[in-house]
Write an enzyme that holds these catalytic residues in place. Structure first.
Site, PDB file in Angstrom:
ATOM      1  N   THR A 185     -19.964 -18.847   5.930  1.00  0.00           N
ATOM      2  CA  THR A 185     -18.497 -17.987   6.032  1.00  0.00           C
ATOM      3  C   THR A 185     -18.650 -17.215   7.168  1.00  0.00           C
ATOM      4  O   THR A 185     -19.889 -16.724   7.411  1.00  0.00           O
ATOM      5  CB  THR A 185     -18.067 -17.225   4.878  1.00  0.00           C
ATOM      6  OG1 THR A 185     -19.176 -16.213   4.855  1.00  0.00           O
ATOM      7  CG2 THR A 185     -17.874 -18.016   3.529  1.00  0.00           C
ATOM      8  N   GLU A 329     -15.495 -20.626   0.325  1.00  0.00           N
ATOM      9  CA  GLU A 329     -15.995 -20.608  -1.104  1.00  0.00           C
ATOM     10  C   GLU A 329     -15.294 -21.468  -2.070  1.00  0.00           C
ATOM     11  O   GLU A 329     -15.912 -21.568  -3.227  1.00  0.00           O
ATOM     12  CB  GLU A 329     -16.098 -19.031  -1.523  1.00  0.00           C
ATOM     13  CG  GLU A 329     -16.704 -18.110  -0.959  1.00  0.00           C
ATOM     14  CD  GLU A 329     -16.225 -17.439   0.363  1.00  0.00           C
ATOM     15  OE1 GLU A 329     -15.442 -17.932   1.236  1.00  0.00           O
ATOM     16  OE2 GLU A 329     -16.883 -16.456   0.762  1.00  0.00           O
ATOM     17  N   LYS A 438      -1.875   0.513   4.202  1.00  0.00           N
ATOM     18  CA  LYS A 438      -1.482   1.504   3.322  1.00  0.00           C
ATOM     19  C   LYS A 438      -1.084   2.529   3.642  1.00  0.00           C
ATOM     20  O   LYS A 438      -1.563   3.571   4.295  1.00  0.00           O
ATOM     21  CB  LYS A 438      -2.959   1.715   2.467  1.00  0.00           C
ATOM     22  CG  LYS A 438      -3.683   0.606   2.028  1.00  0.00           C
ATOM     23  CD  LYS A 438      -4.833   0.981   1.051  1.00  0.00           C
ATOM     24  CE  LYS A 438      -5.695  -0.493   0.847  1.00  0.00           C
ATOM     25  NZ  LYS A 438      -6.456  -0.911   1.584  1.00  0.00           N
ATOM     26  N   TRP A 443       1.892  -0.404  -0.074  1.00  0.00           N
ATOM     27  CA  TRP A 443       1.209  -1.366   0.668  1.00  0.00           C
ATOM     28  C   TRP A 443       2.151  -2.332   1.436  1.00  0.00           C
ATOM     29  O   TRP A 443       2.970  -2.685   0.992  1.00  0.00           O
ATOM     30  CB  TRP A 443       0.495  -2.261  -0.377  1.00  0.00           C
ATOM     31  CG  TRP A 443      -0.693  -1.471  -0.917  1.00  0.00           C
ATOM     32  CD1 TRP A 443      -0.925  -0.185  -0.974  1.00  0.00           C
ATOM     33  CD2 TRP A 443      -1.886  -2.363  -1.506  1.00  0.00           C
ATOM     34  NE1 TRP A 443      -2.073  -0.146  -1.524  1.00  0.00           N
ATOM     35  CE2 TRP A 443      -2.768  -1.344  -1.802  1.00  0.00           C
ATOM     36  CE3 TRP A 443      -2.249  -3.354  -1.625  1.00  0.00           C
ATOM     37  CZ2 TRP A 443      -4.043  -1.488  -2.647  1.00  0.00           C
ATOM     38  CZ3 TRP A 443      -3.628  -3.867  -2.583  1.00  0.00           C
ATOM     39  CH2 TRP A 443      -4.351  -2.828  -2.646  1.00  0.00           C
TER      40      TRP A 443
HETATM   41  P1  AMP Z   1     -12.308 -19.056   5.392  1.00  0.00           P
HETATM   42  O1  AMP Z   1     -13.239 -19.130   4.458  1.00  0.00           O
HETATM   43  O2  AMP Z   1     -12.725 -18.828   6.814  1.00  0.00           O
HETATM   44  O3  AMP Z   1     -11.556 -20.208   5.429  1.00  0.00           O
HETATM   45  O4  AMP Z   1     -11.368 -18.136   5.270  1.00  0.00           O
HETATM   46  C1  AMP Z   1     -10.472 -17.942   4.045  1.00  0.00           C
HETATM   47  C2  AMP Z   1      -9.441 -16.971   3.945  1.00  0.00           C
HETATM   48  O5  AMP Z   1      -8.422 -17.292   5.069  1.00  0.00           O
HETATM   49  C3  AMP Z   1      -8.593 -16.602   2.856  1.00  0.00           C
HETATM   50  O6  AMP Z   1      -9.164 -15.744   1.898  1.00  0.00           O
HETATM   51  C4  AMP Z   1      -7.454 -15.994   3.394  1.00  0.00           C
HETATM   52  O7  AMP Z   1      -7.429 -14.711   3.524  1.00  0.00           O
HETATM   53  C5  AMP Z   1      -7.207 -16.832   4.791  1.00  0.00           C
HETATM   54  N1  AMP Z   1      -6.250 -17.922   4.313  1.00  0.00           N
HETATM   55  C6  AMP Z   1      -6.501 -19.165   4.543  1.00  0.00           C
HETATM   56  N2  AMP Z   1      -5.344 -19.619   4.282  1.00  0.00           N
HETATM   57  C7  AMP Z   1      -4.505 -18.930   3.954  1.00  0.00           C
HETATM   58  C8  AMP Z   1      -2.885 -19.288   4.041  1.00  0.00           C
HETATM   59  N3  AMP Z   1      -2.181 -20.181   3.879  1.00  0.00           N
HETATM   60  N4  AMP Z   1      -2.201 -17.967   4.295  1.00  0.00           N
HETATM   61  C9  AMP Z   1      -2.870 -16.552   4.326  1.00  0.00           C
HETATM   62  N5  AMP Z   1      -4.025 -16.779   4.463  1.00  0.00           N
HETATM   63  C10 AMP Z   1      -4.795 -17.765   4.377  1.00  0.00           C
END
Ligand code: AMP
Length: 535
Positions: A185, A329, A438, A443
């Site tokens: 990640t 994850e 915040k 929020w």
């Molecule tokens: P990654 O592991 O780099 O794919 O990032 C995952 C994170 O991207 C998630 O925990 C969210 O915070 C954000 N994320 C993924 N898809 C969306 C979505 N459709 N809307 C808002 N946030 C998203």
């Protein structure tokens, strides 16, 4: 008493061998780094994956070894997915857009034995090679004619490695729970963390990607994944397409609007997938030329929230958007937005509001939201809390790392996102826990504020951040990029919020800038934005 059914392990090579046998003439088309288009079928791909498996064995690689890749979406990269996992080794996709220090850390932490690289990244690797003590050799993913002179030690040529290898291979019977793929990640703080997928989790996830209420890939579809194979395995698409005999169209390094639209048109692409930033470019190009890819039917949007203006723009072109949410994850699919009988019967405005949510869990994923004390919150579309997930393709820990708080509650992974869930199970992501603003005990969702800014006709992209404030704790500030040729003042954009959000959510300031910083996976880089504009 045990059931009397065959106990067939869920393993990755079975996906490709199935496609070769039952969807043999279905094509995989790739725009290559070298230039020309490459095309062959699942039969050809399976044949070369078996040749590659023989070659990998010849390099002394086997069960448990980790093999790194630095490569775009292309056929050789897909061959690696299958051959590396197929011999029982682990295919580790490295994101070349990360900082050099992170790439070095990741390769060393994983102890990659070999690195397979597209020509694009040879120079980058040359600069790191002496800092990668565990790497035994590098393979350049090209043919002899395109081999550059390189200082990489023991550099091999991919096509020479395959040449002369038998195209038969007995895939070893591995335990379905054994490791198959690894992806780190790209967190904005601390070192990247490795997520180690298993054969079983990958095969189950591939089937779920194919659900009718998910990507619904069919033998009539042509899928172009814009999301890179180094970002959560291109959302599982290279594993899912063979399950349905869906044509795969790989864009290589050519991800700009004109290249994508032209490839979509010539290859009859019906479905594509990627993050919102990519679609900004594609939509701008379509608007400029007035031409949309004629067969394109649906676009999967995830990785960041899909702004309403983007959904409207696609719908206006007759292209259905499928909003999805997930994480590295989670392999990555967690929830996906598809209408239900009930939501389809809603008036248009309410239907559109539901479509903007991130969606409902697929079978295989369970979700809950909890408050600060860890108590479950109701699915009432109003209560919001930390979103936790559980399921077949969700990580239970990080690779070679001590347990972290995200995994503290047995059976649940804390996603780091804040969400509401409605009675039907539709999730609305309010924010990343770290990005929520915040203000005076309330929020404020940065996603909601960004969506309003993007709906302004002059705004191309916007980020909302919290600025420390003595009285309120934090106050929202918008950093916006204007569309080329468009004009609007900061005050006009600020006024645009009136009546669209609660009074206390209106931004204190709007800052107009030339461009916004993004992470290596195309998300807004909030830490940097706060550093630059949060003072
Ligand atoms: P990654 O592991 O780099 O794919 O990032 C995952 C994170 O991207 C998630 O925990 C969210 O915070 C954000 N994320 C993924 N898809 C969306 C979505 N459709 N809307 C808002 N946030 C998203």
């Amino acid at each position: 008493m045990l059931g009397q059914m065959m106990n067939v392990p869920l393993v990755i090579p079975s996906l490709l061998e199935f496609a070769a046998k039952y969807h043999g003439d279905c094509e995989i088309v790739s725009k290559t780094v070298e230039g020309p288009i490459h095309r062959y079928t699942y039969v050809g791909m399976a044949r070369r994956a078996r040749q590659l498996a023989n070659a990998l064995r010849g390099l002394g690689l086997g069960e448990g070894d980790i093999v790194g890749t630095l490569a775009w979406n292309g056929y050789r990269h897909v061959e690696l997915y299958y051959a590396v996992s197929g011999i029982g080794a682990v295919c580790h996709t490295v994101n070349p857009r990360l900082f050099v220090e992170q790439i070095t850390y990741i390769i060393n932490h994983a102890e990659d034995r070999y690195i397979f690289t597209d020509l694009t990244f040879v120079k980058l690797l040359e600069g790191l090679a002496d800092k990668l003590p565990k790497v035994r050799g590098f393979v350049l993913m090209t043919d002899r004619a395109h081999m550059p002179s390189t200082t990489l030690p023991k550099a091999l040529c991919y096509e020479e490695l395959l040449a002369g290898q038998p195209d038969t291979f007995d895939w070893p019977v591995v335990d379905e729970n054994s490791a198959a793929a690894l992806c780190y990640t790209s967190g904005t703080t601390g070192n990247p963390r490795g997520v180690l997928y298993s054969h079983r989790s990958t095969v189950l996830h591939s089937m779920a990607v194919n659900f009718a209420d998910a990507f619904a890939l069919t033998a009539r579809d042509a899928m172009l994944p814009v999301v890179p194979m180094f970002h959560v395995n291109a959302w599982g698409i290279p594993y899912a397409a063979p399950v349905s005999g869906c044509k795969l169209v790989m864009p290589g390094p050519h991800l700009d609007g004109p290249s994508l639209t032209s490839l979509m048109e010539t290859e009859g692409v019906t479905i594509t997938a990627g993050v919102p930033t990519v679609w900004l470019n594609l939509l701008a190009h379509i608007k400029e030329t007035g031409k949309r890819p004629s067969k394109l039917d649906r676009v999967v949007i995830g990785g960041s929230a899909c702004p309403p203006a983007m959904m409207e723009a696609f719908e206006g072109l007759g292209i259905r958007t499928i909003h999805a949410w997930g994480m590295t994850e989670m392999s990555p699919l967690g929830v996906i937005n598809s209408p239900t009988r009930k939501t389809e019967a809603l008036p248009a405005a309410e239907r559109a509001a539901v479509a903007l949510k991130q969606g409902r869990p697929l079978f295989g994923v369970d979700i809950k939201i909890v408050d600060a004390a860890g108590e479950d919150l109701p699915f009432d579309a109003v209560s919001f809390g930390s979103l936790k997930v559980h399921g077949y393709w969700i990580c239970s820990g990080y690779f070679r790392q001590d347990p972290v708080p995200a995994h503290e509650e047995p059976g649940w992974f804390d996603t780091g996102d804040v969400a509401t869930i409605d009675a039907e199970g539709f999730v609305k992501i309010v924010d990343r826990t770290k990005d929520v603003i915040k203000s005076g005990g309330e929020w404020i969702s940065s996603i909601d504020l960004e969506n309003v800014a993007i709906a302004h006709p002059a705004v191309r992209e916007a980020a909302a951040i919290g600025r420390p404030d003595e009285k309120w704790g934090e106050r929202p500030v918008i950093v916006a990029v204007l569309k080329p040729g468009a004009s609007a003042t900061a005050e006009e954009i600020r006024a645009f919020y009136r009546g669209k959000v609660g009074k206390w959510c209106e931004p204190d300031a709007v800052i107009i800038v030339e461009s916004l910083p993004h992470t290596a996976t195309g998300k807004l880089l909030k830490t940097e934005l706060r550093r630059l504009y949060g003072g």
